[in-house]
Design a protein around this motif. Structure first.
Motif, PDB file in Angstrom:
ATOM      1  N   GLU A 161       0.719  -1.364   0.122  1.00 18.90           N
ATOM      2  CA  GLU A 161      -0.039   0.293   0.151  1.00 18.90           C
ATOM      3  C   GLU A 161       0.751   1.255  -0.154  1.00 18.90           C
ATOM      4  O   GLU A 161       0.692   2.336  -0.792  1.00 18.90           O
ATOM      5  CB  GLU A 161      -0.798   0.006   1.255  1.00 18.90           C
ATOM      6  CG  GLU A 161      -1.879  -0.942   1.101  1.00 18.90           C
ATOM      7  CD  GLU A 161      -2.794  -1.088   2.434  1.00 18.90           C
ATOM      8  OE1 GLU A 161      -4.119  -1.002   2.062  1.00 18.90           O
ATOM      9  OE2 GLU A 161      -2.280  -0.904   3.541  1.00 18.90           O
ATOM     10  N   SER A 162       1.982   1.402   0.897  1.00 13.05           N
ATOM     11  CA  SER A 162       2.657   2.362   1.290  1.00 13.05           C
ATOM     12  C   SER A 162       3.769   2.695  -0.097  1.00 13.05           C
ATOM     13  O   SER A 162       3.787   3.725  -0.669  1.00 13.05           O
ATOM     14  CB  SER A 162       3.359   2.305   2.159  1.00 13.05           C
ATOM     15  OG  SER A 162       4.594   1.186   2.139  1.00 13.05           O
ATOM     16  N   TYR A 183      -1.121  -0.107  -3.712  1.00 12.02           N
ATOM     17  CA  TYR A 183      -2.121  -1.043  -3.769  1.00 12.02           C
ATOM     18  C   TYR A 183      -3.354  -0.894  -2.659  1.00 12.02           C
ATOM     19  O   TYR A 183      -2.605  -0.221  -1.589  1.00 12.02           O
ATOM     20  CB  TYR A 183      -1.806  -2.590  -3.635  1.00 12.02           C
ATOM     21  CG  TYR A 183      -0.949  -3.075  -4.770  1.00 12.02           C
ATOM     22  CD1 TYR A 183      -1.772  -3.712  -5.907  1.00 12.02           C
ATOM     23  CD2 TYR A 183       0.243  -2.862  -4.925  1.00 12.02           C
ATOM     24  CE1 TYR A 183      -1.114  -4.226  -7.017  1.00 12.02           C
ATOM     25  CE2 TYR A 183       1.051  -3.175  -6.067  1.00 12.02           C
ATOM     26  CZ  TYR A 183       0.225  -3.813  -7.264  1.00 12.02           C
ATOM     27  OH  TYR A 183       0.984  -4.428  -8.207  1.00 12.02           O
ATOM     28  N   LYS A 184      -4.404  -1.203  -2.728  1.00 14.07           N
ATOM     29  CA  LYS A 184      -5.441  -1.077  -1.707  1.00 14.07           C
ATOM     30  C   LYS A 184      -6.381  -2.259  -1.376  1.00 14.07           C
ATOM     31  O   LYS A 184      -6.572  -3.122  -2.158  1.00 14.07           O
ATOM     32  CB  LYS A 184      -6.446   0.131  -2.401  1.00 14.07           C
ATOM     33  CG  LYS A 184      -7.477   0.508  -1.163  1.00 14.07           C
ATOM     34  CD  LYS A 184      -8.308   1.535  -1.860  1.00 14.07           C
ATOM     35  CE  LYS A 184      -9.333   2.062  -0.661  1.00 14.07           C
ATOM     36  NZ  LYS A 184     -10.366   2.922  -1.253  1.00 14.07           N
ATOM     37  N   GLU A 202      -6.885  -2.816  -6.511  1.00  9.50           N
ATOM     38  CA  GLU A 202      -7.623  -2.934  -5.552  1.00  9.50           C
ATOM     39  C   GLU A 202      -7.770  -4.489  -5.331  1.00  9.50           C
ATOM     40  O   GLU A 202      -8.447  -5.155  -6.481  1.00  9.50           O
ATOM     41  CB  GLU A 202      -8.877  -2.121  -5.683  1.00  9.50           C
ATOM     42  CG  GLU A 202      -8.588  -0.693  -5.586  1.00  9.50           C
ATOM     43  CD  GLU A 202      -9.933   0.003  -5.235  1.00  9.50           C
ATOM     44  OE1 GLU A 202     -11.061  -0.864  -5.185  1.00  9.50           O
ATOM     45  OE2 GLU A 202     -10.208   1.155  -5.382  1.00  9.50           O
TER      46      GLU A 202
END
Length: 480
Positions: free
Chosen positions: A348-349, A353-354, A393
Protein backbone atom coordinates in the motif's frame (compact mmCIF):
# COMPACT_ATOMS: atom_id res chain seq x y z
CA UNK A 1 10.91 -77.94 -31.68
CA UNK A 2 10.44 -80.54 -28.95
CA UNK A 3 11.44 -78.08 -26.22
CA UNK A 4 9.00 -75.51 -27.61
CA UNK A 5 6.21 -78.10 -27.58
CA UNK A 6 6.99 -79.01 -23.96
CA UNK A 7 6.83 -75.36 -22.97
CA UNK A 8 3.52 -75.02 -24.75
CA UNK A 9 1.86 -77.91 -22.92
CA UNK A 10 3.40 -77.06 -19.56
CA UNK A 11 0.85 -76.45 -16.81
CA UNK A 12 1.46 -74.01 -14.00
CA UNK A 13 -0.20 -75.77 -11.08
CA UNK A 14 -0.55 -72.48 -9.18
CA UNK A 15 -2.32 -70.64 -12.00
CA UNK A 16 -6.02 -69.79 -11.96
CA UNK A 17 -6.33 -71.48 -15.35
CA UNK A 18 -5.06 -74.82 -14.05
CA UNK A 19 -6.93 -74.68 -10.73
CA UNK A 20 -10.28 -73.85 -12.38
CA UNK A 21 -9.82 -76.71 -14.81
CA UNK A 22 -8.78 -79.15 -12.05
CA UNK A 23 -11.61 -78.18 -9.69
CA UNK A 24 -14.23 -78.42 -12.44
CA UNK A 25 -13.06 -81.88 -13.56
CA UNK A 26 -12.73 -83.03 -9.94
CA UNK A 27 -16.27 -81.89 -9.19
CA UNK A 28 -17.60 -83.78 -12.22
CA UNK A 29 -15.65 -86.90 -11.20
CA UNK A 30 -17.00 -86.75 -7.64
CA UNK A 31 -20.54 -86.30 -8.93
CA UNK A 32 -20.22 -89.29 -11.23
CA UNK A 33 -18.65 -91.39 -8.46
CA UNK A 34 -21.61 -90.60 -6.23
CA UNK A 35 -23.96 -91.61 -9.04
CA UNK A 36 -22.09 -94.92 -9.47
CA UNK A 37 -22.28 -95.65 -5.75
CA UNK A 38 -25.98 -94.97 -5.54
CA UNK A 39 -27.00 -96.73 -8.74
CA UNK A 40 -24.67 -99.75 -8.72
CA UNK A 41 -23.31 -100.57 -5.29
CA UNK A 42 -26.22 -99.45 -3.10
CA UNK A 43 -29.07 -100.30 -5.46
CA UNK A 44 -29.81 -103.70 -3.88
CA UNK A 45 -29.83 -102.26 -0.34
CA UNK A 46 -31.94 -99.32 -1.44
CA UNK A 47 -34.39 -101.67 -3.20
CA UNK A 48 -34.86 -103.79 -0.08
CA UNK A 49 -35.31 -100.76 2.18
CA UNK A 50 -37.88 -99.35 -0.23
CA UNK A 51 -39.86 -102.63 -0.25
CA UNK A 52 -39.83 -102.78 3.56
CA UNK A 53 -41.08 -99.20 3.80
CA UNK A 54 -43.80 -99.87 1.22
CA UNK A 55 -44.91 -103.03 3.06
CA UNK A 56 -45.18 -101.14 6.36
CA UNK A 57 -47.23 -98.44 4.64
CA UNK A 58 -49.67 -100.99 3.16
CA UNK A 59 -49.99 -102.72 6.54
CA UNK A 60 -50.92 -99.38 8.11
CA UNK A 61 -53.59 -98.77 5.43
CA UNK A 62 -55.09 -102.26 6.00
CA UNK A 63 -55.13 -101.75 9.77
CA UNK A 64 -56.97 -98.46 9.32
CA UNK A 65 -59.53 -100.11 6.98
CA UNK A 66 -60.07 -103.13 9.22
CA UNK A 67 -63.75 -103.48 10.09
CA UNK A 68 -65.02 -101.15 7.31
CA UNK A 69 -67.36 -102.13 4.47
CA UNK A 70 -64.74 -101.77 1.74
CA UNK A 71 -62.10 -103.66 3.73
CA UNK A 72 -61.95 -106.68 1.38
CA UNK A 73 -61.94 -104.54 -1.77
CA UNK A 74 -59.12 -102.45 -0.37
CA UNK A 75 -56.99 -105.52 0.40
CA UNK A 76 -57.59 -107.01 -3.04
CA UNK A 77 -56.68 -103.73 -4.75
CA UNK A 78 -53.50 -103.31 -2.72
CA UNK A 79 -52.46 -106.89 -3.35
CA UNK A 80 -52.78 -106.62 -7.12
CA UNK A 81 -51.35 -103.12 -7.57
CA UNK A 82 -48.26 -103.79 -5.40
CA UNK A 83 -47.63 -107.42 -6.46
CA UNK A 84 -48.01 -108.73 -2.91
CA UNK A 85 -49.68 -111.81 -1.34
CA UNK A 86 -51.94 -110.67 1.52
CA UNK A 87 -53.70 -113.03 3.91
CA UNK A 88 -55.68 -112.48 7.10
CA UNK A 89 -56.42 -115.30 9.49
CA UNK A 90 -57.37 -116.15 13.04
CA UNK A 91 -56.34 -119.11 15.15
CA UNK A 92 -58.92 -121.38 13.50
CA UNK A 93 -59.94 -119.74 10.18
CA UNK A 94 -58.74 -117.72 7.17
CA UNK A 95 -60.65 -114.43 6.92
CA UNK A 96 -59.10 -113.34 3.64
CA UNK A 97 -56.94 -115.01 1.03
CA UNK A 98 -56.55 -114.05 -2.66
CA UNK A 99 -58.60 -116.20 -4.97
CA UNK A 100 -57.33 -117.87 -8.05
CA UNK A 101 -58.94 -115.16 -10.18
CA UNK A 102 -56.58 -112.56 -8.77
CA UNK A 103 -53.56 -114.25 -10.22
CA UNK A 104 -51.85 -114.46 -6.84
CA UNK A 105 -49.74 -117.47 -5.93
CA UNK A 106 -51.62 -120.24 -4.03
CA UNK A 107 -51.48 -120.27 -0.27
CA UNK A 108 -49.26 -123.31 0.05
CA UNK A 109 -46.40 -121.46 -1.77
CA UNK A 110 -45.82 -119.23 1.29
CA UNK A 111 -46.40 -121.74 4.09
CA UNK A 112 -42.68 -121.93 5.08
CA UNK A 113 -42.34 -118.13 5.15
CA UNK A 114 -45.65 -117.81 7.04
CA UNK A 115 -44.44 -120.23 9.66
CA UNK A 116 -41.13 -118.36 10.07
CA UNK A 117 -42.58 -114.87 10.42
CA UNK A 118 -45.41 -116.15 12.69
CA UNK A 119 -42.84 -117.70 15.00
CA UNK A 120 -40.97 -114.29 15.15
CA UNK A 121 -44.20 -112.44 15.84
CA UNK A 122 -45.11 -114.63 18.85
CA UNK A 123 -41.51 -115.11 19.95
CA UNK A 124 -40.69 -111.41 20.30
CA UNK A 125 -44.19 -110.61 21.58
CA UNK A 126 -44.33 -107.56 19.29
CA UNK A 127 -47.12 -105.88 17.38
CA UNK A 128 -45.41 -106.69 14.07
CA UNK A 129 -42.46 -108.62 12.68
CA UNK A 130 -40.72 -108.86 9.29
CA UNK A 131 -37.94 -110.97 7.82
CA UNK A 132 -36.27 -111.48 4.43
CA UNK A 133 -36.13 -115.17 3.57
CA UNK A 134 -34.14 -116.63 0.66
CA UNK A 135 -36.19 -118.87 -1.59
CA UNK A 136 -35.06 -122.45 -1.80
CA UNK A 137 -35.44 -124.76 -4.70
CA UNK A 138 -34.08 -125.18 -8.23
CA UNK A 139 -34.33 -122.18 -10.54
CA UNK A 140 -34.89 -119.62 -7.81
CA UNK A 141 -31.33 -118.29 -7.89
CA UNK A 142 -30.93 -115.31 -5.54
CA UNK A 143 -34.64 -114.64 -5.19
CA UNK A 144 -35.84 -113.63 -1.74
CA UNK A 145 -39.19 -112.99 -0.10
CA UNK A 146 -40.08 -110.25 2.33
CA UNK A 147 -42.40 -111.79 4.94
CA UNK A 148 -44.41 -109.47 7.19
CA UNK A 149 -46.87 -110.21 9.98
CA UNK A 150 -48.80 -108.01 12.42
CA UNK A 151 -51.81 -108.20 14.71
CA UNK A 152 -54.95 -106.51 13.46
CA UNK A 153 -56.73 -107.59 16.61
CA UNK A 154 -55.21 -109.08 19.72
CA UNK A 155 -57.23 -110.20 22.77
CA UNK A 156 -57.09 -113.11 25.18
CA UNK A 157 -59.81 -114.94 23.26
CA UNK A 158 -59.06 -113.94 19.69
CA UNK A 159 -56.12 -112.99 17.52
CA UNK A 160 -56.42 -111.66 13.97
CA UNK A 161 -53.10 -111.76 12.08
CA UNK A 162 -52.19 -109.95 8.85
CA UNK A 163 -49.64 -111.60 6.57
CA UNK A 164 -47.97 -109.83 3.65
CA UNK A 165 -45.50 -111.55 1.36
CA UNK A 166 -43.60 -109.57 -1.25
CA UNK A 167 -41.09 -111.18 -3.62
CA UNK A 168 -37.71 -109.44 -3.86
CA UNK A 169 -36.50 -109.96 -7.38
CA UNK A 170 -32.75 -110.00 -8.14
CA UNK A 171 -31.45 -106.64 -9.35
CA UNK A 172 -28.32 -108.00 -11.01
CA UNK A 173 -29.78 -107.63 -14.50
CA UNK A 174 -30.90 -104.10 -13.71
CA UNK A 175 -27.46 -103.27 -12.30
CA UNK A 176 -25.86 -104.58 -15.47
CA UNK A 177 -28.05 -102.37 -17.64
CA UNK A 178 -27.36 -99.35 -15.43
CA UNK A 179 -23.64 -100.09 -15.45
CA UNK A 180 -23.51 -100.07 -19.24
CA UNK A 181 -25.51 -96.87 -19.37
CA UNK A 182 -23.36 -95.22 -16.69
CA UNK A 183 -20.20 -96.06 -18.63
CA UNK A 184 -21.49 -94.04 -21.56
CA UNK A 185 -22.82 -91.30 -19.25
CA UNK A 186 -19.44 -91.10 -17.50
CA UNK A 187 -17.46 -90.84 -20.73
CA UNK A 188 -19.79 -88.19 -22.18
CA UNK A 189 -20.01 -86.25 -18.91
CA UNK A 190 -16.24 -86.20 -18.33
CA UNK A 191 -15.67 -85.13 -21.93
CA UNK A 192 -18.15 -82.27 -21.59
CA UNK A 193 -16.75 -81.34 -18.17
CA UNK A 194 -13.20 -81.36 -19.55
CA UNK A 195 -14.14 -79.16 -22.49
CA UNK A 196 -16.21 -76.77 -20.39
CA UNK A 197 -13.47 -76.49 -17.77
CA UNK A 198 -10.87 -75.55 -20.40
CA UNK A 199 -13.25 -73.03 -21.98
CA UNK A 200 -14.31 -71.41 -18.69
CA UNK A 201 -10.80 -71.35 -17.22
CA UNK A 202 -9.46 -69.65 -20.37
CA UNK A 203 -12.40 -67.23 -20.42
CA UNK A 204 -11.85 -66.25 -16.77
CA UNK A 205 -8.05 -66.14 -16.83
CA UNK A 206 -7.68 -64.35 -20.19
CA UNK A 207 -8.60 -60.86 -18.88
CA UNK A 208 -6.41 -61.48 -15.82
CA UNK A 209 -3.46 -62.33 -18.09
CA UNK A 210 -4.18 -59.18 -20.08
CA UNK A 211 -4.24 -57.09 -16.90
CA UNK A 212 -0.97 -58.70 -15.79
CA UNK A 213 0.74 -57.77 -19.07
CA UNK A 214 -0.54 -54.20 -18.79
CA UNK A 215 0.66 -54.08 -15.16
CA UNK A 216 4.13 -55.19 -16.29
CA UNK A 217 4.17 -52.36 -18.81
CA UNK A 218 3.05 -49.96 -16.08
CA UNK A 219 5.79 -51.23 -13.76
CA UNK A 220 8.31 -50.63 -16.56
CA UNK A 221 7.37 -46.94 -16.56
CA UNK A 222 4.79 -46.88 -19.37
CA UNK A 223 2.31 -44.73 -17.46
CA UNK A 224 -1.16 -44.32 -18.91
CA UNK A 225 -1.26 -47.88 -20.26
CA UNK A 226 -4.91 -49.06 -20.60
CA UNK A 227 -6.28 -52.06 -18.68
CA UNK A 228 -8.98 -54.09 -20.41
CA UNK A 229 -11.64 -55.83 -18.31
CA UNK A 230 -13.46 -59.05 -19.11
CA UNK A 231 -17.00 -60.29 -18.72
CA UNK A 232 -17.09 -60.40 -14.93
CA UNK A 233 -17.98 -57.60 -12.54
CA UNK A 234 -14.98 -58.10 -10.23
CA UNK A 235 -12.47 -58.05 -13.10
CA UNK A 236 -14.19 -55.03 -14.69
CA UNK A 237 -13.97 -53.17 -11.36
CA UNK A 238 -10.30 -54.15 -11.04
CA UNK A 239 -9.51 -52.90 -14.54
CA UNK A 240 -11.35 -49.63 -13.90
CA UNK A 241 -9.40 -49.11 -10.68
CA UNK A 242 -6.11 -49.86 -12.43
CA UNK A 243 -7.05 -47.51 -15.29
CA UNK A 244 -7.59 -44.73 -12.74
CA UNK A 245 -4.28 -45.65 -11.10
CA UNK A 246 -2.53 -45.62 -14.46
CA UNK A 247 -4.01 -42.23 -15.33
CA UNK A 248 -3.02 -40.79 -11.94
CA UNK A 249 0.51 -42.17 -12.30
CA UNK A 250 0.76 -40.62 -15.74
CA UNK A 251 -0.46 -37.32 -14.35
CA UNK A 252 1.94 -37.57 -11.40
CA UNK A 253 4.82 -38.39 -13.73
CA UNK A 254 4.02 -35.37 -15.87
CA UNK A 255 3.80 -33.19 -12.76
CA UNK A 256 7.11 -34.64 -11.56
CA UNK A 257 8.76 -33.74 -14.85
CA UNK A 258 7.23 -30.27 -14.74
CA UNK A 259 8.32 -29.92 -11.12
CA UNK A 260 11.91 -30.83 -11.94
CA UNK A 261 11.91 -28.48 -14.91
CA UNK A 262 10.40 -25.59 -12.95
CA UNK A 263 12.51 -26.11 -9.85
CA UNK A 264 15.62 -26.40 -11.99
CA UNK A 265 14.71 -23.16 -13.73
CA UNK A 266 13.77 -21.38 -10.51
CA UNK A 267 16.99 -22.49 -8.85
CA UNK A 268 19.22 -21.77 -11.84
CA UNK A 269 17.96 -18.20 -12.34
CA UNK A 270 18.72 -16.82 -8.85
CA UNK A 271 21.94 -18.83 -8.63
CA UNK A 272 23.07 -17.32 -11.93
CA UNK A 273 22.17 -13.87 -10.61
CA UNK A 274 24.06 -14.47 -7.37
CA UNK A 275 27.12 -15.67 -9.23
CA UNK A 276 27.01 -12.81 -11.73
CA UNK A 277 26.66 -10.09 -9.09
CA UNK A 278 29.31 -11.71 -6.92
CA UNK A 279 31.71 -11.59 -9.89
CA UNK A 280 30.74 -7.95 -10.47
CA UNK A 281 31.56 -7.14 -6.86
CA UNK A 282 34.89 -8.92 -7.28
CA UNK A 283 35.82 -7.33 -10.62
CA UNK A 284 33.99 -3.97 -10.83
CA UNK A 285 32.40 -2.60 -7.69
CA UNK A 286 34.76 -3.77 -5.00
CA UNK A 287 36.03 -0.20 -4.29
CA UNK A 288 32.68 1.56 -5.00
CA UNK A 289 30.42 1.41 -1.91
CA UNK A 290 27.23 2.39 -3.76
CA UNK A 291 27.65 -0.17 -6.52
CA UNK A 292 28.75 -2.78 -4.02
CA UNK A 293 25.64 -2.12 -1.92
CA UNK A 294 23.34 -2.36 -4.97
CA UNK A 295 24.95 -5.59 -6.08
CA UNK A 296 24.69 -7.05 -2.58
CA UNK A 297 20.97 -6.13 -2.48
CA UNK A 298 20.40 -8.17 -5.61
CA UNK A 299 22.31 -11.12 -4.11
CA UNK A 300 20.26 -10.88 -0.89
CA UNK A 301 16.99 -10.63 -2.87
CA UNK A 302 17.87 -13.69 -4.94
CA UNK A 303 18.89 -15.60 -1.80
CA UNK A 304 15.52 -14.71 -0.25
CA UNK A 305 13.82 -15.97 -3.37
CA UNK A 306 15.70 -19.28 -3.12
CA UNK A 307 14.79 -19.54 0.56
CA UNK A 308 11.09 -18.91 -0.25
CA UNK A 309 11.09 -21.55 -2.97
CA UNK A 310 12.70 -24.20 -0.75
CA UNK A 311 10.36 -23.25 2.12
CA UNK A 312 7.26 -23.57 -0.09
CA UNK A 313 8.43 -26.91 -1.47
CA UNK A 314 9.04 -28.21 2.04
CA UNK A 315 5.67 -26.96 3.28
CA UNK A 316 3.83 -28.49 0.33
CA UNK A 317 5.60 -31.82 0.84
CA UNK A 318 4.74 -31.86 4.55
CA UNK A 319 1.10 -31.01 3.82
CA UNK A 320 0.78 -33.77 1.24
CA UNK A 321 2.32 -36.39 3.54
CA UNK A 322 0.49 -35.22 6.70
CA UNK A 323 3.80 -34.88 8.54
CA UNK A 324 2.65 -31.90 10.59
CA UNK A 325 -0.70 -32.43 12.39
CA UNK A 326 -3.32 -29.72 12.58
CA UNK A 327 -3.36 -27.67 15.78
CA UNK A 328 -6.96 -26.54 15.79
CA UNK A 329 -8.32 -23.75 17.96
CA UNK A 330 -11.17 -21.25 17.90
CA UNK A 331 -10.24 -17.84 16.42
CA UNK A 332 -11.79 -14.92 14.58
CA UNK A 333 -11.23 -15.24 10.82
CA UNK A 334 -11.78 -11.50 10.38
CA UNK A 335 -8.95 -10.69 12.80
CA UNK A 336 -6.69 -13.18 11.01
CA UNK A 337 -7.45 -11.49 7.66
CA UNK A 338 -6.73 -8.06 9.13
CA UNK A 339 -3.36 -9.24 10.48
CA UNK A 340 -2.38 -10.52 7.01
CA UNK A 341 -3.41 -7.21 5.42
CA UNK A 342 -1.27 -5.37 7.96
CA UNK A 343 1.73 -7.50 7.04
CA UNK A 344 1.23 -6.50 3.37
CA UNK A 345 1.20 -2.80 4.18
CA UNK A 346 4.37 -2.27 2.16
CA UNK A 347 2.32 -2.84 -1.00
CA UNK A 348 0.00 0.00 0.00
CA UNK A 349 2.70 2.47 1.01
CA UNK A 350 5.22 1.70 -1.72
CA UNK A 351 3.22 0.48 -4.71
CA UNK A 352 -0.20 2.04 -4.18
CA UNK A 353 -2.22 -1.14 -3.73
CA UNK A 354 -5.44 -1.00 -1.73
CA UNK A 355 -7.02 -3.78 0.34
CA UNK A 356 -10.76 -3.45 1.02
CA UNK A 357 -11.85 -5.64 3.95
CA UNK A 358 -15.55 -6.28 4.63
CA UNK A 359 -16.40 -8.23 7.80
CA UNK A 360 -19.68 -9.10 9.58
CA UNK A 361 -20.80 -7.29 12.72
CA UNK A 362 -20.39 -10.43 14.83
CA UNK A 363 -17.02 -12.21 15.19
CA UNK A 364 -16.48 -14.84 12.46
CA UNK A 365 -15.27 -17.57 14.78
CA UNK A 366 -13.93 -20.77 13.19
CA UNK A 367 -12.30 -23.93 14.47
CA UNK A 368 -9.09 -24.53 12.53
CA UNK A 369 -5.30 -24.33 12.60
CA UNK A 370 -4.79 -20.56 12.82
CA UNK A 371 -1.26 -20.45 11.40
CA UNK A 372 -2.17 -22.58 8.39
CA UNK A 373 -5.33 -20.58 7.68
CA UNK A 374 -3.28 -17.38 7.83
CA UNK A 375 -0.99 -18.99 5.24
CA UNK A 376 -4.08 -19.60 3.07
CA UNK A 377 -5.18 -15.96 3.38
CA UNK A 378 -1.66 -14.68 2.67
CA UNK A 379 -1.36 -16.81 -0.48
CA UNK A 380 -4.78 -15.67 -1.75
CA UNK A 381 -3.95 -12.01 -1.09
CA UNK A 382 -0.56 -12.32 -2.82
CA UNK A 383 -2.31 -13.97 -5.76
CA UNK A 384 -4.81 -11.06 -5.81
CA UNK A 385 -1.98 -8.54 -5.86
CA UNK A 386 -0.30 -10.41 -8.69
CA UNK A 387 -3.41 -10.56 -10.92
CA UNK A 388 -5.41 -7.48 -9.90
CA UNK A 389 -6.49 -4.85 -12.44
CA UNK A 390 -5.17 -1.43 -13.15
CA UNK A 391 -7.05 -0.06 -10.12
CA UNK A 392 -4.70 -2.08 -7.88
CA UNK A 393 -7.57 -2.99 -5.56
CA UNK A 394 -8.11 -6.34 -3.83
CA UNK A 395 -11.43 -6.97 -2.05
CA UNK A 396 -11.63 -9.28 0.96
CA UNK A 397 -15.12 -10.21 2.14
CA UNK A 398 -15.95 -12.42 5.12
CA UNK A 399 -19.49 -13.68 5.69
CA UNK A 400 -21.25 -16.15 7.98
CA UNK A 401 -23.71 -18.60 6.42
CA UNK A 402 -25.29 -20.94 8.96
CA UNK A 403 -22.54 -23.15 10.35
CA UNK A 404 -20.03 -21.97 7.76
CA UNK A 405 -17.75 -18.96 7.54
CA UNK A 406 -16.75 -17.91 4.02
CA UNK A 407 -13.80 -15.74 2.98
CA UNK A 408 -13.67 -14.30 -0.54
CA UNK A 409 -10.66 -12.59 -2.17
CA UNK A 410 -11.57 -10.75 -5.38
CA UNK A 411 -9.48 -8.92 -7.95
CA UNK A 412 -10.50 -6.87 -10.98
CA UNK A 413 -7.98 -8.29 -13.40
CA UNK A 414 -8.28 -10.20 -16.68
CA UNK A 415 -9.93 -13.29 -15.16
CA UNK A 416 -9.27 -16.93 -15.95
CA UNK A 417 -10.44 -18.80 -19.05
CA UNK A 418 -12.79 -21.79 -18.57
CA UNK A 419 -10.13 -24.09 -20.05
CA UNK A 420 -7.64 -23.15 -17.34
CA UNK A 421 -9.83 -22.71 -14.28
CA UNK A 422 -9.59 -26.37 -13.16
CA UNK A 423 -5.81 -26.44 -13.51
CA UNK A 424 -4.80 -23.41 -11.46
CA UNK A 425 -4.60 -25.47 -8.25
CA UNK A 426 -1.80 -27.61 -9.68
CA UNK A 427 1.80 -26.98 -8.78
CA UNK A 428 3.63 -24.51 -11.03
CA UNK A 429 0.65 -24.01 -13.31
CA UNK A 430 0.61 -20.48 -14.70
CA UNK A 431 -2.31 -18.96 -16.52
CA UNK A 432 -1.99 -17.05 -19.73
CA UNK A 433 -3.15 -13.86 -17.96
CA UNK A 434 -0.53 -11.12 -17.82
CA UNK A 435 0.52 -9.90 -14.40
CA UNK A 436 -0.04 -6.28 -13.46
CA UNK A 437 2.78 -6.50 -10.97
CA UNK A 438 6.09 -8.12 -11.88
CA UNK A 439 6.33 -10.62 -9.08
CA UNK A 440 8.66 -13.47 -8.35
CA UNK A 441 6.41 -16.05 -6.78
CA UNK A 442 7.18 -19.75 -6.50
CA UNK A 443 4.09 -20.96 -8.36
CA UNK A 444 3.10 -23.09 -5.36
CA UNK A 445 0.75 -20.71 -3.55
CA UNK A 446 -2.60 -22.09 -4.74
CA UNK A 447 -1.37 -25.69 -4.39
CA UNK A 448 -0.59 -24.96 -0.73
CA UNK A 449 -4.08 -23.43 -0.33
CA UNK A 450 -5.65 -26.59 -1.76
CA UNK A 451 -3.67 -28.93 0.51
CA UNK A 452 -4.42 -26.93 3.68
CA UNK A 453 -8.15 -26.76 2.91
CA UNK A 454 -8.28 -30.48 2.15
CA UNK A 455 -6.60 -31.22 5.49
CA UNK A 456 -9.30 -29.16 7.22
CA UNK A 457 -12.09 -30.79 5.22
CA UNK A 458 -13.10 -27.30 4.06
CA UNK A 459 -14.37 -26.07 0.71
CA UNK A 460 -12.39 -23.96 -1.73
CA UNK A 461 -12.82 -22.76 -5.28
CA UNK A 462 -12.77 -19.90 -7.73
CA UNK A 463 -15.36 -17.98 -9.73
CA UNK A 464 -14.03 -16.04 -12.68
CA UNK A 465 -15.12 -14.20 -15.80
CA UNK A 466 -12.65 -13.20 -18.45
CA UNK A 467 -12.18 -9.43 -18.53
CA UNK A 468 -13.90 -8.90 -15.16
CA UNK A 469 -11.68 -10.59 -12.59
CA UNK A 470 -11.68 -13.56 -10.27
CA UNK A 471 -13.01 -14.38 -6.82
CA UNK A 472 -11.23 -17.06 -4.80
CA UNK A 473 -13.07 -18.40 -1.77
CA UNK A 474 -12.56 -20.74 1.15
CA UNK A 475 -15.18 -22.04 3.59
CA UNK A 476 -14.59 -23.32 7.12
CA UNK A 477 -16.84 -24.69 9.84
CA UNK A 478 -17.72 -22.39 12.69
CA UNK A 479 -16.32 -22.90 16.17
CA UNK A 480 -17.52 -25.95 18.10
Amino acid sequence: MKARLLRKIHFDKNSINYKLWAYFVLFAALLLSLLWLLQIFFLNTYYQEMKITETNRIATVIAEKYGTEDFVDTIRSLSISNDMYIQIETDDAILFSPGNESGRMPIYMYLPEMSTVRKLLFQDNQQSASVIIPEKGPGNGDRKTLAYASFLERTADSKVILYIFSPLFPVDSTVGILRNQLIYVTIISLSIAFSLSIYLSNRISKPIRSITKSAERLAAGEYGVPFEGGHYTEIIQLSETLNMTSAELKKTDELRKDLIANVSHDLRTPLTMVKSYAEMIRDLSGDNPEKRRAHLEVIIEEADRLNLLVSDLLDLSQLQTNVTPLEKSDFDLAEAAQSIINSLGVYESRDGYKFNLEVPAEPAMVNADENKIKRVLANLLNNGVKYCGADKEVDIRITSQGNTVRCEVSDHGMGISPEEINQIWERYYKTSTHHVRATRGTGLGLSIVKEIMQLHGGRYGVESKEGEGSTFYVELDRER
